[in-house]
Design an enzyme around this catalytic site. Structure first.
Site, PDB file in Angstrom:
ATOM      1  N   TYR A  55      -8.904 -38.578 -50.577  1.00  0.00           N
ATOM      2  CA  TYR A  55      -8.624 -39.633 -49.591  1.00  0.00           C
ATOM      3  C   TYR A  55      -9.912 -40.168 -48.974  1.00  0.00           C
ATOM      4  O   TYR A  55     -10.003 -41.307 -48.557  1.00  0.00           O
ATOM      5  CB  TYR A  55      -7.747 -39.092 -48.458  1.00  0.00           C
ATOM      6  CG  TYR A  55      -6.292 -38.960 -48.829  1.00  0.00           C
ATOM      7  CD1 TYR A  55      -5.584 -40.036 -49.375  1.00  0.00           C
ATOM      8  CD2 TYR A  55      -5.621 -37.769 -48.622  1.00  0.00           C
ATOM      9  CE1 TYR A  55      -4.255 -39.914 -49.718  1.00  0.00           C
ATOM     10  CE2 TYR A  55      -4.285 -37.639 -48.958  1.00  0.00           C
ATOM     11  CZ  TYR A  55      -3.604 -38.718 -49.505  1.00  0.00           C
ATOM     12  OH  TYR A  55      -2.284 -38.594 -49.841  1.00  0.00           O
ATOM     13  N   GLU A 151     -27.727 -43.386 -41.901  1.00  0.00           N
ATOM     14  CA  GLU A 151     -27.871 -42.341 -42.922  1.00  0.00           C
ATOM     15  C   GLU A 151     -28.704 -42.759 -44.132  1.00  0.00           C
ATOM     16  O   GLU A 151     -29.320 -41.921 -44.765  1.00  0.00           O
ATOM     17  CB  GLU A 151     -26.495 -41.948 -43.443  1.00  0.00           C
ATOM     18  CG  GLU A 151     -25.653 -41.238 -42.422  1.00  0.00           C
ATOM     19  CD  GLU A 151     -24.317 -40.854 -43.019  1.00  0.00           C
ATOM     20  OE1 GLU A 151     -23.757 -41.677 -43.782  1.00  0.00           O
ATOM     21  OE2 GLU A 151     -23.846 -39.747 -42.727  1.00  0.00           O
ATOM     22  N   THR A 193     -24.835 -62.659 -44.799  1.00  0.00           N
ATOM     23  CA  THR A 193     -25.815 -62.378 -45.859  1.00  0.00           C
ATOM     24  C   THR A 193     -27.229 -62.543 -45.303  1.00  0.00           C
ATOM     25  O   THR A 193     -28.101 -61.692 -45.501  1.00  0.00           O
ATOM     26  CB  THR A 193     -25.595 -63.331 -47.053  1.00  0.00           C
ATOM     27  OG1 THR A 193     -24.323 -63.036 -47.618  1.00  0.00           O
ATOM     28  CG2 THR A 193     -26.663 -63.164 -48.122  1.00  0.00           C
ATOM     29  N   LYS A 225     -28.593 -72.785 -50.101  1.00  0.00           N
ATOM     30  CA  LYS A 225     -28.735 -72.360 -48.718  1.00  0.00           C
ATOM     31  C   LYS A 225     -29.153 -70.882 -48.663  1.00  0.00           C
ATOM     32  O   LYS A 225     -30.067 -70.518 -47.916  1.00  0.00           O
ATOM     33  CB  LYS A 225     -27.391 -72.553 -48.011  1.00  0.00           C
ATOM     34  CG  LYS A 225     -27.457 -72.377 -46.529  1.00  0.00           C
ATOM     35  CD  LYS A 225     -26.173 -72.859 -45.893  1.00  0.00           C
ATOM     36  CE  LYS A 225     -26.122 -72.483 -44.430  1.00  0.00           C
ATOM     37  NZ  LYS A 225     -24.814 -72.783 -43.861  1.00  0.00           N
ATOM     38  N   GLY A 356      -5.305 -32.099 -59.916  1.00  0.00           N
ATOM     39  CA  GLY A 356      -5.120 -31.964 -58.479  1.00  0.00           C
ATOM     40  C   GLY A 356      -5.298 -30.521 -58.034  1.00  0.00           C
ATOM     41  O   GLY A 356      -5.404 -29.607 -58.849  1.00  0.00           O
ATOM     42  N   CYS A 383      -5.155 -31.365 -66.890  1.00  0.00           N
ATOM     43  CA  CYS A 383      -5.580 -30.230 -66.076  1.00  0.00           C
ATOM     44  C   CYS A 383      -4.400 -29.692 -65.266  1.00  0.00           C
ATOM     45  O   CYS A 383      -3.539 -29.018 -65.825  1.00  0.00           O
ATOM     46  CB  CYS A 383      -6.774 -30.622 -65.213  1.00  0.00           C
ATOM     47  SG  CYS A 383      -7.737 -29.201 -64.711  1.00  0.00           S
ATOM     48  N   LEU A 384      -4.288 -30.045 -63.988  1.00  0.00           N
ATOM     49  CA  LEU A 384      -3.123 -29.588 -63.227  1.00  0.00           C
ATOM     50  C   LEU A 384      -1.834 -30.043 -63.915  1.00  0.00           C
ATOM     51  O   LEU A 384      -0.831 -29.319 -63.914  1.00  0.00           O
ATOM     52  CB  LEU A 384      -3.174 -30.153 -61.802  1.00  0.00           C
ATOM     53  CG  LEU A 384      -2.024 -29.697 -60.909  1.00  0.00           C
ATOM     54  CD1 LEU A 384      -2.179 -28.232 -60.533  1.00  0.00           C
ATOM     55  CD2 LEU A 384      -1.922 -30.544 -59.655  1.00  0.00           C
ATOM     56  N   GLU A 407      -2.263 -20.100 -57.962  1.00  0.00           N
ATOM     57  CA  GLU A 407      -2.898 -21.004 -56.988  1.00  0.00           C
ATOM     58  C   GLU A 407      -1.917 -21.336 -55.856  1.00  0.00           C
ATOM     59  O   GLU A 407      -2.323 -21.511 -54.716  1.00  0.00           O
ATOM     60  CB  GLU A 407      -3.357 -22.298 -57.683  1.00  0.00           C
ATOM     61  CG  GLU A 407      -4.059 -23.271 -56.738  1.00  0.00           C
ATOM     62  CD  GLU A 407      -4.532 -24.565 -57.423  1.00  0.00           C
ATOM     63  OE1 GLU A 407      -4.249 -24.775 -58.623  1.00  0.00           O
ATOM     64  OE2 GLU A 407      -5.175 -25.375 -56.723  1.00  0.00           O
ATOM     65  N   ARG A 464     -10.224 -23.862 -61.894  1.00  0.00           N
ATOM     66  CA  ARG A 464     -10.403 -22.430 -61.654  1.00  0.00           C
ATOM     67  C   ARG A 464      -9.324 -21.613 -62.352  1.00  0.00           C
ATOM     68  O   ARG A 464      -9.469 -20.432 -62.579  1.00  0.00           O
ATOM     69  CB  ARG A 464     -10.264 -22.112 -60.160  1.00  0.00           C
ATOM     70  CG  ARG A 464     -11.382 -22.629 -59.317  1.00  0.00           C
ATOM     71  CD  ARG A 464     -11.258 -22.097 -57.885  1.00  0.00           C
ATOM     72  NE  ARG A 464     -11.959 -22.981 -56.971  1.00  0.00           N
ATOM     73  CZ  ARG A 464     -13.289 -23.004 -56.843  1.00  0.00           C
ATOM     74  NH1 ARG A 464     -14.041 -22.184 -57.551  1.00  0.00           N
ATOM     75  NH2 ARG A 464     -13.861 -23.842 -56.010  1.00  0.00           N
ATOM     76  N   HIS A 509     -10.416 -32.657 -68.868  1.00  0.00           N
ATOM     77  CA  HIS A 509     -10.170 -34.023 -68.377  1.00  0.00           C
ATOM     78  C   HIS A 509     -10.654 -35.054 -69.404  1.00  0.00           C
ATOM     79  O   HIS A 509     -11.793 -35.522 -69.301  1.00  0.00           O
ATOM     80  CB  HIS A 509     -10.907 -34.250 -67.056  1.00  0.00           C
ATOM     81  CG  HIS A 509     -10.356 -33.451 -65.915  1.00  0.00           C
ATOM     82  ND1 HIS A 509      -9.339 -33.916 -65.121  1.00  0.00           N
ATOM     83  CD2 HIS A 509     -10.678 -32.225 -65.467  1.00  0.00           C
ATOM     84  CE1 HIS A 509      -9.060 -32.998 -64.206  1.00  0.00           C
ATOM     85  NE2 HIS A 509      -9.848 -31.970 -64.385  1.00  0.00           N
ATOM     86  N   GLU A 511     -10.066 -38.020 -69.535  1.00  0.00           N
ATOM     87  CA  GLU A 511     -10.292 -39.329 -68.897  1.00  0.00           C
ATOM     88  C   GLU A 511     -11.762 -39.608 -68.590  1.00  0.00           C
ATOM     89  O   GLU A 511     -12.138 -40.749 -68.351  1.00  0.00           O
ATOM     90  CB  GLU A 511      -9.439 -39.479 -67.626  1.00  0.00           C
ATOM     91  CG  GLU A 511      -9.821 -38.602 -66.430  1.00  0.00           C
ATOM     92  CD  GLU A 511      -9.123 -37.252 -66.412  1.00  0.00           C
ATOM     93  OE1 GLU A 511      -8.722 -36.762 -67.491  1.00  0.00           O
ATOM     94  OE2 GLU A 511      -8.984 -36.675 -65.313  1.00  0.00           O
TER      95      GLU A 511
HETATM   96  N1  GLN Z   1      -6.056 -26.731 -59.345  1.00  0.00           N
HETATM   97  C1  GLN Z   1      -6.108 -26.459 -60.739  1.00  0.00           C
HETATM   98  C2  GLN Z   1      -7.215 -25.484 -61.113  1.00  0.00           C
HETATM   99  O1  GLN Z   1      -8.128 -25.283 -60.352  1.00  0.00           O
HETATM  100  C3  GLN Z   1      -6.249 -27.748 -61.532  1.00  0.00           C
HETATM  101  C4  GLN Z   1      -7.570 -28.414 -61.335  1.00  0.00           C
HETATM  102  C5  GLN Z   1      -7.597 -29.849 -61.779  1.00  0.00           C
HETATM  103  O2  GLN Z   1      -6.555 -30.476 -61.993  1.00  0.00           O
HETATM  104  N2  GLN Z   1      -8.765 -30.421 -61.899  1.00  0.00           N
HETATM  105  O3  GLN Z   1      -7.198 -24.904 -62.175  1.00  0.00           O
END
Ligand code: GLN
Length: 547
Positions: A55, A151, A193, A225, A356, A383-384, A407, A464, A509, A511
């Site tokens: 977020y 910063e 600008t 301009k 996730g 993944c998740l 988890e 993990r 992943h 992607e």
């Molecule tokens: N939470 C899960 C893990 O740690 C999946 C991680 C994820 O989707 N990147 O294995």
């Protein structure tokens, strides 16, 4: 030869597409045969975005070497089709951590440690590492945030010093700003600008190029301009009107002769003339009317599309290669838990459950996997999303709800997804997951092996937890195929379900490796299954294009 540097700063407001501009300029140069690399300087104090909520920050983009980086690195890699490394994203946190640990070692004994020169020297050292580690001839450096932010001052000062260290023929400053539109008078305004350029000047930097972002066409008089008030050449004022097709931007910048100007300023001769045929085709096909294929993306950060930007782009790349249009439906996993949005799942041709962390919305994702499995709807778990598919299958095979990932439920009777052995005992959060590129051996005869058309692939990871091998045989007997394994056979990298048109999950992943002109094979295979479900005609993807 010393590397040439193009520095990108932002003015007026953030989120105007500085990252995309840098990425597109990178493409202009690559197209001419230059070797380019891009670096993002992030002014926040976190060491990397890996510990931030999506977020706050959107997606965390993972590189080959396991660096957890800003999502702009995804733009750079996709637009330019390059692979970057961990020095390509630096943060205030990293810079201070390095300087402070040197101070504790005693490296500066007797000295007072100050922003100038100690922090700025460390920033300059890290900028220098990009050319050293990538061998690029032209380095594009983007400063996060907007000029004037407290910063980012040390970064801006480091760039100012670099201009004097390296000389004007080796450094160019591109300032990306925003022209607000005033409805009452129906005009674009240049004053913000002008102010942001004045602010930049107060730090000792005069921009060479101004990219003026706007939602409305910018006419010649406005360009004039800006040129006059901001003291840049008129041809170096580049209007960049909001473009719905992201990959059109390099073509627009080409038409505006940005690369010619940059080469002139940097005294560079292009190795060869740019050939835009593949990109022009890409944009033309994006624009063409095509049959729609609808995909539900079930996540818990769906309000913020940036949280899943690489997944969305990968789906688009695959759809484009197949000659269909992606109709993406964002589904909040918490809505599914409350019994809402099931009609969306009923109406789509495919379901994606992306990565996730944490237990919120988990049951909704399991419901989505259940729906996909029992309705023969193509499913891609990332993944998740793969772990959710395993849990759903486990509940069905074992005939009990007491199946989970440790988890989310440490005391579950059946932890079909469990902490990886080398993660035991790790409590620190930053940079401690299984990260980056690892090989995966594909099993003959599987959907995954067919999709890739090769036996071993390397993909990027960030997790993990893993499939619990105690359940491998039982699951296999009931129709789950472990089609991708680590070369030692211990770790499940890909699982798929037999007797289903396409239900596949990857522990990695994919992607992060999809490119507009080289869509990822797993996404193509998934989208093809969705086309079949939709009953639409699709093309066989064109031959893979050169990066
Ligand atoms: N939470 C899960 C893990 O740690 C999946 C991680 C994820 O989707 N990147 O294995």
């Amino acid at each position: 030869m010393t590397a040439k540097y193009i520095f990108f700063t932002g003015g007026v407001v953030s989120s105007v597409g500085k990252g995309v501009t840098a990425a597109a300029v990178g493409r202009l140069l690559k197209q001419r045969g230059f070797k380019v690399a891009v670096q993002k300087l992030d002014p926040y104090i976190n060491v990397d975005p890996g510990t931030m909520s999506p977020y706050q920050h959107g997606e965390v983009f993972v590189l080959d070497d396991g660096a957890e980086t800003d999502l702009d690195l995804g733009h750079y890699e996709r637009f330019i089709d390059i692979r970057l490394n961990k020095v390509c994203n630096i943060t205030t946190g990293q810079v201070y951590a390095e300087v402070i640990s040197a101070e504790r070692r005693g490296d500066f004994l007797g000295g007072t440690i100050q922003v100038i020169p100690h922090i700025t020297n460390e920033i300059k050292r890290r900028i220098g590492l990009v050319a050293k580690t990538t061998g690029a001839e032209i380095i594009l450096v983007e400063v996060g945030g907007t000029v004037g932010d407290i910063e980012s001052l040390p970064f801006i000062e480091a760039l100012r010093q670099l201009r004097s260290d390296l000389g004007r023929e080796n450094t160019v400053f591109v300032h990306v700003t925003w022209l607000p539109f005033i409805n009452a008078t129906e005009e674009l305004k240049t004053k913000p600008t002008q102010h942001s350029v004045r602010e930049l000047r107060s730090y000792g930097i005069s921009p060479d190029v101004i990219v003026a972002r706007s939602d409305y066409p910018v006419d010649e008089s406005l360009r004039e301009k800006i040129a006059q008030f901001c003291d840049v050449e008129k041809r170096a004022v580049i209007p960049m009107v909001t473009e719905p097709i992201l990959y059109e931007i390099p073509l627009l910048l080409e038409k505006a002769h940005v690369a010619d100007y940059l080469m002139e300023r940097l005294k560079l001769t292009e190795p060869h003339a740019p050939n835009w045929t593949a990109w022009e085709t890409l944009v033309k096909e994006t624009r063409a009317k095509k049959p729609k294929v609808s995909i539900a993306l079930v996540g818990k950060y769906v309000e913020l599309h940036d949280a899943y930007i690489s997944v969305r782009e990968s789906l688009k790349h695959a759809a484009l290669a197949l000659g269909v249009e992606l109709d993406l439906k964002w589904v909040h996993s918490a809505d599914l838990e409350k019994g809402r949005c099931m009609d969306v799942l009923e109406g789509v041709n495919g379901i994606v459950v992306p990565g996730g962390f944490g237990s919120r919305g988990i049951e909704g994702k399991i419901l989505a996997a259940h729906f996909a499995r029992t309705h023969q709807t193509p499913y891609l778990g990332l993944c998740l999303g793969m772990q959710m598919m395993v849990i759903e299958f486990g509940r069905f095979v074992l005939g009990t709800d007491n199946v989970n990932s440790s988890e989310f439920d440490r005391s579950t009777a059946n932890p079909v997804i469990d902490l990886m052995p080398d993660q035991q005992g790790i409590t620190a959060k930053g940079g401690t997951m299984r990260l980056g590129l690892y090989p995966c051996q594909l099993q003959p005869g599987s959907i995954a092996r067919d999709a890739y058309g090769t036996d071993v692939v390397e993909e990027r990871h960030r997790h993990r937890f893993e499939f619990n091998n105690n359940y491998r045989q039982l699951f296999n007997e009931h129709g789950m195929v472990f089609s991708g394994l680590s070369p030692d056979g211990r770790l499940v990298e890909i699982a798929e379900i037999k007797d289903h048109p396409f239900m596949l999950g990857t522990q990695f992943h994919p992607e992060f490796l999809s490119r507009p002109t080289r869509p990822h094979p797993i996404f193509v295979a998934f989208m093809r299954a969705a086309c079949i479900k939709a009953g639409v005609k699709y093309n066989d993807p064109p031959e893979v294009l050169e990066p």
